[in-house]
Design a protein around this motif. Sequence first.
Motif, short mmCIF file in Angstrom:
data_model
loop_
_atom_site.label_atom_id
_atom_site.label_comp_id
_atom_site.label_asym_id
_atom_site.label_seq_id
_atom_site.Cartn_x
_atom_site.Cartn_y
_atom_site.Cartn_z
N MET A 1 0.79 -1.14 -0.03
CA MET A 1 0.08 -0.03 0.19
C MET A 1 0.95 1.17 -0.07
O MET A 1 1.89 1.31 0.64
CB MET A 1 -0.90 -0.09 1.15
N VAL A 2 0.49 2.00 -0.63
CA VAL A 2 1.07 3.44 -0.77
C VAL A 2 0.76 4.57 0.30
O VAL A 2 -0.35 4.47 0.63
CB VAL A 2 1.06 4.27 -2.18
N ASP A 3 1.82 4.96 0.95
CA ASP A 3 1.57 5.92 2.13
C ASP A 3 2.02 7.30 1.74
O ASP A 3 3.36 7.44 1.46
CB ASP A 3 2.59 5.61 3.26
N LEU A 4 1.18 8.09 1.54
CA LEU A 4 1.57 9.56 0.84
C LEU A 4 1.55 10.72 2.19
O LEU A 4 1.48 11.85 1.75
CB LEU A 4 0.67 10.12 -0.05
N ASN A 5 1.49 10.25 3.42
CA ASN A 5 1.63 11.02 4.51
C ASN A 5 2.69 12.09 4.40
O ASN A 5 2.38 13.47 4.70
CB ASN A 5 1.70 10.16 5.92
N ASN A 6 3.93 11.52 3.88
CA ASN A 6 5.01 12.33 4.01
C ASN A 6 4.81 13.58 2.85
O ASN A 6 5.21 14.75 3.09
CB ASN A 6 6.40 11.80 3.70
N PHE A 7 4.36 13.40 1.57
CA PHE A 7 3.83 13.92 0.78
C PHE A 7 3.26 14.95 1.35
O PHE A 7 3.61 16.56 0.97
CB PHE A 7 3.09 13.43 -0.65
N PHE A 8 2.06 14.92 1.89
CA PHE A 8 1.10 15.88 2.18
C PHE A 8 1.48 16.78 3.57
O PHE A 8 1.32 17.93 3.64
CB PHE A 8 -0.42 15.09 2.61
N LYS A 9 2.45 15.98 4.36
CA LYS A 9 2.91 16.78 5.26
C LYS A 9 3.96 17.84 4.85
O LYS A 9 4.00 18.84 5.13
CB LYS A 9 3.91 15.67 6.17
N LEU A 10 4.81 17.44 4.03
CA LEU A 10 5.71 18.24 3.32
C LEU A 10 5.03 19.46 2.61
O LEU A 10 5.58 20.62 2.86
CB LEU A 10 6.75 17.44 2.21
N LEU A 11 3.91 19.19 1.91
CA LEU A 11 2.94 20.33 1.34
C LEU A 11 2.72 21.35 2.57
O LEU A 11 2.99 22.44 2.24
CB LEU A 11 1.89 19.85 0.62
N GLU A 12 2.20 20.81 3.65
CA GLU A 12 2.00 21.71 4.89
C GLU A 12 2.92 22.46 5.18
O GLU A 12 3.19 23.79 5.50
CB GLU A 12 1.23 20.75 5.52
N GLU A 13 4.22 21.79 5.35
CA GLU A 13 5.35 22.53 5.87
C GLU A 13 5.86 23.58 5.00
O GLU A 13 6.38 24.59 5.71
CB GLU A 13 6.59 21.39 6.11
N LYS A 14 5.77 23.54 3.89
CA LYS A 14 6.33 24.39 2.69
C LYS A 14 5.10 25.34 2.35
O LYS A 14 5.13 26.21 1.61
CB LYS A 14 6.80 23.64 1.65
N ASN A 15 4.01 25.32 2.91
CA ASN A 15 2.91 26.21 2.90
C ASN A 15 2.49 25.99 1.29
O ASN A 15 1.97 27.16 0.71
CB ASN A 15 3.07 27.45 3.20
N ILE A 16 2.32 24.86 0.77
CA ILE A 16 1.85 24.92 -0.78
C ILE A 16 0.62 24.25 -0.67
O ILE A 16 0.31 22.95 -0.23
CB ILE A 16 2.94 23.95 -1.37
#
Length: 73
Positions: A1-16
């Motif tokens: 299973m693919v875990d995209l939590n880091n992807f969405f966490k990084l977007l949030e951290e970079k305010n994107i």
Amino acid sequence: MVDLNNFFKLLEEKNINANKLSIETGISTGNISDWKKGRSYPTAQKLVIIADYLDCSIDYLLGRTENPKINQK
């Protein structure tokens, strides 16, 4: 299973938000929304675009490592 939590966490951290990511990468907001809801997953081509845009590794985006650096040496 693919875990995209880091992807969405990084977007949030970079305010994107999805709209900004869409404009700057050409990836539709619909795709991004589907990924967030777990309805679909990014293709390899889109993962490359996102990793380049966010300056991180694909492994980080997929939750295979907690180190966002591209070279882990």
